[in-house]
Design a protein around this motif. Structure first.
Motif, PDB file in Angstrom:
ATOM      1  N   TYR A  55      41.646  28.320  29.594  1.00  0.00           N
ATOM      2  CA  TYR A  55      42.885  29.058  29.826  1.00  0.00           C
ATOM      3  C   TYR A  55      42.936  29.743  31.189  1.00  0.00           C
ATOM      4  N   GLY A  56      41.780  30.098  31.739  1.00  0.00           N
ATOM      5  CA  GLY A  56      41.756  30.948  32.928  1.00  0.00           C
ATOM      6  C   GLY A  56      41.851  32.405  32.493  1.00  0.00           C
ATOM      7  N   TRP A  57      41.331  33.314  33.308  1.00  0.00           N
ATOM      8  CA  TRP A  57      41.290  34.724  32.929  1.00  0.00           C
ATOM      9  C   TRP A  57      42.683  35.312  32.757  1.00  0.00           C
ATOM     10  N   GLU A  58      43.631  34.914  33.624  1.00  0.00           N
ATOM     11  CA  GLU A  58      44.965  35.494  33.566  1.00  0.00           C
ATOM     12  C   GLU A  58      45.663  35.171  32.242  1.00  0.00           C
ATOM     13  N   GLU A  59      45.641  33.893  31.859  1.00  0.00           N
ATOM     14  CA  GLU A  59      46.264  33.518  30.596  1.00  0.00           C
ATOM     15  C   GLU A  59      45.489  34.083  29.407  1.00  0.00           C
ATOM     16  N   LEU A  60      44.184  34.162  29.532  1.00  0.00           N
ATOM     17  CA  LEU A  60      43.365  34.742  28.467  1.00  0.00           C
ATOM     18  C   LEU A  60      43.759  36.205  28.243  1.00  0.00           C
ATOM     19  N   ALA A  61      43.987  36.933  29.339  1.00  0.00           N
ATOM     20  CA  ALA A  61      44.402  38.338  29.237  1.00  0.00           C
ATOM     21  C   ALA A  61      45.796  38.461  28.630  1.00  0.00           C
ATOM     22  N   GLN A  62      46.645  37.460  28.821  1.00  0.00           N
ATOM     23  CA  GLN A  62      47.972  37.484  28.206  1.00  0.00           C
ATOM     24  C   GLN A  62      47.879  37.192  26.713  1.00  0.00           C
ATOM     25  N   ARG A  63      47.014  36.270  26.343  1.00  0.00           N
ATOM     26  CA  ARG A  63      46.877  35.902  24.931  1.00  0.00           C
ATOM     27  C   ARG A  63      46.165  36.990  24.128  1.00  0.00           C
ATOM     28  N   ILE A  64      45.147  37.599  24.734  1.00  0.00           N
ATOM     29  CA  ILE A  64      44.418  38.697  24.093  1.00  0.00           C
ATOM     30  C   ILE A  64      44.385  39.841  25.113  1.00  0.00           C
ATOM     31  N   PRO A  65      45.311  40.798  25.001  1.00  0.00           N
ATOM     32  CA  PRO A  65      45.424  41.838  26.020  1.00  0.00           C
ATOM     33  C   PRO A  65      44.338  42.913  25.916  1.00  0.00           C
ATOM     34  N   ILE A  66      43.198  42.600  26.459  1.00  0.00           N
ATOM     35  CA  ILE A  66      42.108  43.572  26.541  1.00  0.00           C
ATOM     36  C   ILE A  66      41.674  43.674  28.000  1.00  0.00           C
ATOM     37  N   ARG A  67      41.229  44.851  28.396  1.00  0.00           N
ATOM     38  CA  ARG A  67      40.946  45.133  29.798  1.00  0.00           C
ATOM     39  C   ARG A  67      39.853  44.250  30.392  1.00  0.00           C
ATOM     40  N   CYS A  68      38.865  43.883  29.591  1.00  0.00           N
ATOM     41  CA  CYS A  68      37.757  43.088  30.142  1.00  0.00           C
ATOM     42  C   CYS A  68      38.222  41.699  30.579  1.00  0.00           C
ATOM     43  N   PHE A  69      39.406  41.262  30.105  1.00  0.00           N
ATOM     44  CA  PHE A  69      39.970  39.990  30.551  1.00  0.00           C
ATOM     45  C   PHE A  69      40.952  40.192  31.705  1.00  0.00           C
ATOM     46  N   ALA A  70      41.520  41.388  31.815  1.00  0.00           N
ATOM     47  CA  ALA A  70      42.581  41.629  32.794  1.00  0.00           C
ATOM     48  C   ALA A  70      42.084  42.247  34.096  1.00  0.00           C
ATOM     49  N   LEU A  71      41.147  43.165  34.026  1.00  0.00           N
ATOM     50  CA  LEU A  71      40.694  43.889  35.210  1.00  0.00           C
ATOM     51  C   LEU A  71      39.279  43.476  35.587  1.00  0.00           C
ATOM     52  N   ASP A  72      39.141  42.802  36.713  1.00  0.00           N
ATOM     53  CA  ASP A  72      37.854  42.340  37.221  1.00  0.00           C
ATOM     54  C   ASP A  72      37.062  41.599  36.136  1.00  0.00           C
ATOM     55  N   PRO A  73      37.645  40.526  35.588  1.00  0.00           N
ATOM     56  CA  PRO A  73      37.018  39.841  34.447  1.00  0.00           C
ATOM     57  C   PRO A  73      35.748  39.082  34.834  1.00  0.00           C
ATOM     58  N   SER A  74      34.820  39.083  33.901  1.00  0.00           N
ATOM     59  CA  SER A  74      33.608  38.271  34.027  1.00  0.00           C
ATOM     60  C   SER A  74      33.084  38.025  32.619  1.00  0.00           C
ATOM     61  N   VAL A  75      32.262  37.012  32.510  1.00  0.00           N
ATOM     62  CA  VAL A  75      31.678  36.705  31.203  1.00  0.00           C
ATOM     63  C   VAL A  75      30.806  37.869  30.744  1.00  0.00           C
ATOM     64  N   SER A  76      29.984  38.413  31.644  1.00  0.00           N
ATOM     65  CA  SER A  76      29.057  39.475  31.230  1.00  0.00           C
ATOM     66  C   SER A  76      29.793  40.740  30.796  1.00  0.00           C
ATOM     67  N   SER A  77      30.849  41.144  31.510  1.00  0.00           N
ATOM     68  CA  SER A  77      31.571  42.354  31.091  1.00  0.00           C
ATOM     69  C   SER A  77      32.291  42.107  29.768  1.00  0.00           C
ATOM     70  N   SER A  78      32.807  40.898  29.580  1.00  0.00           N
ATOM     71  CA  SER A  78      33.483  40.563  28.329  1.00  0.00           C
ATOM     72  C   SER A  78      32.508  40.599  27.164  1.00  0.00           C
ATOM     73  N   LEU A  79      31.309  40.065  27.373  1.00  0.00           N
ATOM     74  CA  LEU A  79      30.311  40.051  26.303  1.00  0.00           C
ATOM     75  C   LEU A  79      29.943  41.471  25.887  1.00  0.00           C
ATOM     76  N   LYS A  80      29.769  42.362  26.857  1.00  0.00           N
ATOM     77  CA  LYS A  80      29.417  43.763  26.538  1.00  0.00           C
ATOM     78  C   LYS A  80      30.481  44.389  25.653  1.00  0.00           C
ATOM     79  N   PHE A  81      31.747  44.182  26.019  1.00  0.00           N
ATOM     80  CA  PHE A  81      32.839  44.760  25.238  1.00  0.00           C
ATOM     81  C   PHE A  81      32.947  44.108  23.862  1.00  0.00           C
TER      82      PHE A  81
END
Length: 99
Positions: free
Chosen positions: A38-64
């Motif tokens: 999906y890409g980070w932008e569309e992922l943040a639209q589908r699931i609106p959480i900050r770890c996908f919208a602001l400076d997204p990365s796999v590691s920050s997403s995993l922590k959250f």
């Protein structure tokens, strides 16, 4: 002399995760696949959480996601949806074996 036990033997246990489509799939694999598909932008639209919208990365997403069960459930659900989409798209692009 011993007498046979009156308790019948227990039936064999079925595989614990036989019907679980997420069995063997790590959260890191899920987040990576979703971000690639999906890409980070569309992922943040589908699931609106900050770890996908602001400076997204796999590691920050995993922590959250490891600390937030409701968000993890949404991500796992979207992953299963993505898998179904990919299977449908793959079956449509396969040539028919009917003559």
């Amino acid at each position: 002399m011993t007498t046979p036990s009156s308790t019948p033997p227990a039936p064999p246990n079925p595989p614990a995760q036989a019907r679980n489509p997420l069995h063997g799939v790590t959260l890191e694999m899920i987040v990576t696949a979703l971000s690639e598909y999906y890409g980070w932008e569309e992922l943040a639209q589908r699931i609106p959480i900050r770890c996908f919208a602001l400076d997204p990365s796999v590691s920050s997403s995993l922590k959250f996601l490891r600390k937030t069960p409701w968000a993890r459930e949404k991500v796992e659900g979207l992953y299963l949806f993505m898998q179904r989409e990919q299977r449908r798209a793959g079956s449509r692009s396969q040539p028919s074996s009917r003559g």
